[in-house]
Each structure stands twice: as C-alpha cells, then as structure tokens.
Write an enzyme that holds these catalytic residues in place. Structure first.
Site, PDB file in Angstrom:
ATOM      1  N   SER A 125      -1.758  -5.524   6.307  1.00 36.37           N
ATOM      2  CA  SER A 125      -1.336  -5.094   4.971  1.00 36.37           C
ATOM      3  C   SER A 125      -2.294  -5.645   3.909  1.00 36.37           C
ATOM      4  O   SER A 125      -3.477  -5.315   3.919  1.00 36.37           O
ATOM      5  CB  SER A 125       0.124  -5.519   4.734  1.00 36.37           C
ATOM      6  OG  SER A 125       0.597  -4.995   3.526  1.00 36.37           O
ATOM      7  N   HIS A 133       4.931  -0.056   2.185  1.00 40.10           N
ATOM      8  CA  HIS A 133       4.458   0.878   3.223  1.00 40.10           C
ATOM      9  C   HIS A 133       5.395   2.048   3.520  1.00 40.10           C
ATOM     10  O   HIS A 133       5.315   2.643   4.586  1.00 40.10           O
ATOM     11  CB  HIS A 133       4.120   0.121   4.522  1.00 40.10           C
ATOM     12  CG  HIS A 133       3.073  -0.926   4.320  1.00 40.10           C
ATOM     13  ND1 HIS A 133       1.760  -0.616   4.025  1.00 40.10           N
ATOM     14  CD2 HIS A 133       3.147  -2.272   4.319  1.00 40.10           C
ATOM     15  CE1 HIS A 133       1.084  -1.740   3.866  1.00 40.10           C
ATOM     16  NE2 HIS A 133       1.900  -2.759   4.031  1.00 40.10           N
TER      17      HIS A 133
END
Length: 312
Positions: free
Chosen positions: A93, A202
């Site tokens: 991430s 996300h």
C-alpha cells in the site's frame, strides 16, 4: 550473496519513538527527516519521537512519517552495505511509494508531499465513522469475495488486501462491511476483526480521491527505476512514467495483491525478504506465504548488525 528483495511496510507499522536508536548512530536518519520536514512545513521528527500517537495516526501524518522512516532506513543500508543491492522491491500500500523513492523513480520531497496529499484526499473521500475495515482470518479468498457480494445491498464492500493465505482485509461502507464480516463468520472464518482505521482503503469509495491524486501525479517527475518495483495492482514491474502513474492512481481503489507479490519474488529466485521500515508486519506475512523464504526486518542498530549473516 543470496538473491534478496526489499519490501516496505504500509500504515499500521508506525509507533511513537520509531528509529530513535538508529538516529543516534547514523546522522542520515535526522537528515532525511529534516528534508521531509522542509517539504511539509512542520517538524516531522518531533512528531515521530514525541507524538502523541493520535496525531501520528492521522493518515495524512502517518503516511509521510512512514515514508520518511523507510527511506531513512534504506539510506542507512546504502551507507553501510553499498555492495548489497536488492534484486527487486515492493511496498505494501503506502509502502509502494517508499519502494519507488528508493528505486529512484520518485524524488523524496515530491513523494513526501504526495503521500500527505494522498492521506488528506483519502480522509476527505469518506467522512470519519462511515467506513470500516475488517481482517478476516482463516477463510479462503473465494468465500470472502462471495460474502462481500452478498452483503453489498447497494453499498460498497470488497476484499482489499490479500495479505497472506487465510488473512484478507475487507473494506467499504460500515454497515456493508459489518454484514460481510458476519457472513464470513457464518462461512467458517476463525475471526473477523475490526481494524482501527479512519479510512476504508483500497475500495471503490476511494475513487474520488484517486481522481484528484491523478491530477497532482501528472505534474510529478517520474524517473526510470534503478531497481524493479512490483506494483500492488498488477504485480508487475512497470518502467514507463505513464504506467507507473496509472498504477498509483488505481492502487487507491484496488486490492493490494501481497500474497501474489511474495510468491512471484520466490518464483524468481529470491531467497531472503528484507523488510525496510518500522515494525515486523511484512516479515510475519512472508513466512505464511512462502514458508522457506527467509525474512528479516531491518529498522534498528541490532538488526543492521545481523544483516550480513542473512545475506552473505
């Protein structure tokens, strides 16, 4: 020398006081944080060392803090072991930005401002308290994806972090995520744990943030990587600026395919994964993904002193 990869952690690995002992031995740590502070307009090292934790944990402050920490550790590595160069890099991430800085793709100060903006845009996209993330433990991917589809009822919920076999994170609108978590438990999940986050990362709720991030990314210099970086969205090492930008935009609303990333590294002959950043989250995942991969976490004086015995 063993073939090794470097991996960089994402949000959740930050702690007040991180890198304190490393900074006493390696001046480059403080220098790195000074560059970050100059870009941000506030003293990032003071925040990281003094806290309070609730300030450090605000996503637009967490993201620059973790990026600076990982880059500082990488710079210590380069100073201490100039001959030890990784085969490939990846970041989980936010950690993808750390990897891109360390691979020479993004300028450090550009990236610091970029991840601060990323944090602000993420927070603005979803009012606090309306989104949620749960870690689903001990259920296969397909069952989790099906539970999310069943739980939607017109709201957003999806599997967003494929962290390791049997550990998947789901995210979206709070009520839908809670429904999906309950369905996962019914389907046989060992546990469904709510994560202490202010933003459901996300998932599709991040699309407005991604669109705004794309505008800023257009004006950011992207260089050719000096080391391959596997991205989160496609598990591919892109070399062109356009593709790298697109992958970073898509990353905001797409799943992190971490299990596949580590599997690909192992298939390509990597024997050791060095986690470059605070904490040991990725180290723990590595062992669950590919049991015979060696994993080391490098973030303090003691771990730096042990590096060579792992790699040489």
């Amino acid at each position: 020398m063993k073939k090794f990869a470097m991996v960089f952690p994402g949000q959740g690995s930050q702690t007040v006081g991180m890198l304190a002992d490393l900074a006493t031995e390696y001046p480059i740590v403080i220098e790195t944080f000074k560059q970050a502070s100059d870009a941000l307009g506030y003293d990032l090292w003071y925040l990281v060392q003094q806290g309070p934790a609730e300030e450090l944990n605000k996503t637009w402050q967490t993201q620059p803090a973790l990026l600076a920490a990982s880059v500082a550790i990488y710079r210590v590595w380069k100073e201490k072991f100039p001959q030890l160069k990784p085969e490939v890099m990846a970041g989980h991430s936010l950690g993808e930005y750390s990897a891109l800085v360390c691979a020479g793709v993004l300028d450090f100060q550009d990236a610091i401002k970029l991840v601060e903006l990323r944090g602000k845009l993420m927070q603005q996209a979803v009012p606090e308290g309306t989104g949620a993330m749960y870690a689903i433990i001990g259920l296969d991917n397909e069952a989790i994806i099906n539970a999310c589809k069943q739980a939607e009822e017109g709201e957003v919920v999806s599997a967003v972090n494929f962290n390791s076999p049997g550990q998947v994170v789901i995210a979206g609108a709070k009520a839908a995520v809670e429904r999906a978590a309950a369905l996962c438990k019914e389907a046989g999940a060992k546990r469904a744990l709510p994560l202490a986050v202010s933003v459901p990362s996300h998932c599709a709720l991040m699309k407005p943030a991604a669109e705004q991030l794309a505008v800023t990314l257009e004006n950011i210099q992207i260089n050719t990587p000096t080391i391959s970086v596997l991205n989160n969205v496609d598990v591919k090492a892109e070399t062109e600026g356009t593709e790298i930008r697109t992958a970073l935009v898509r990353q905001l609303y797409s799943p992190v395919r971490w299990t596949e990333t580590v599997e690909k590294m192992a298939q390509d002959g990597v024997l050791v994964l060095a986690e470059v950043g605070p904490g040991k989250v990725l180290n723990g995942l590595t062992k669950r993904i590919v049991g015979d991969l060696q994993a080391i976490s490098v973030n303090d004086v003691a771990s730096f002193n042990a590096v060579e015995e792992f790699l040489v």
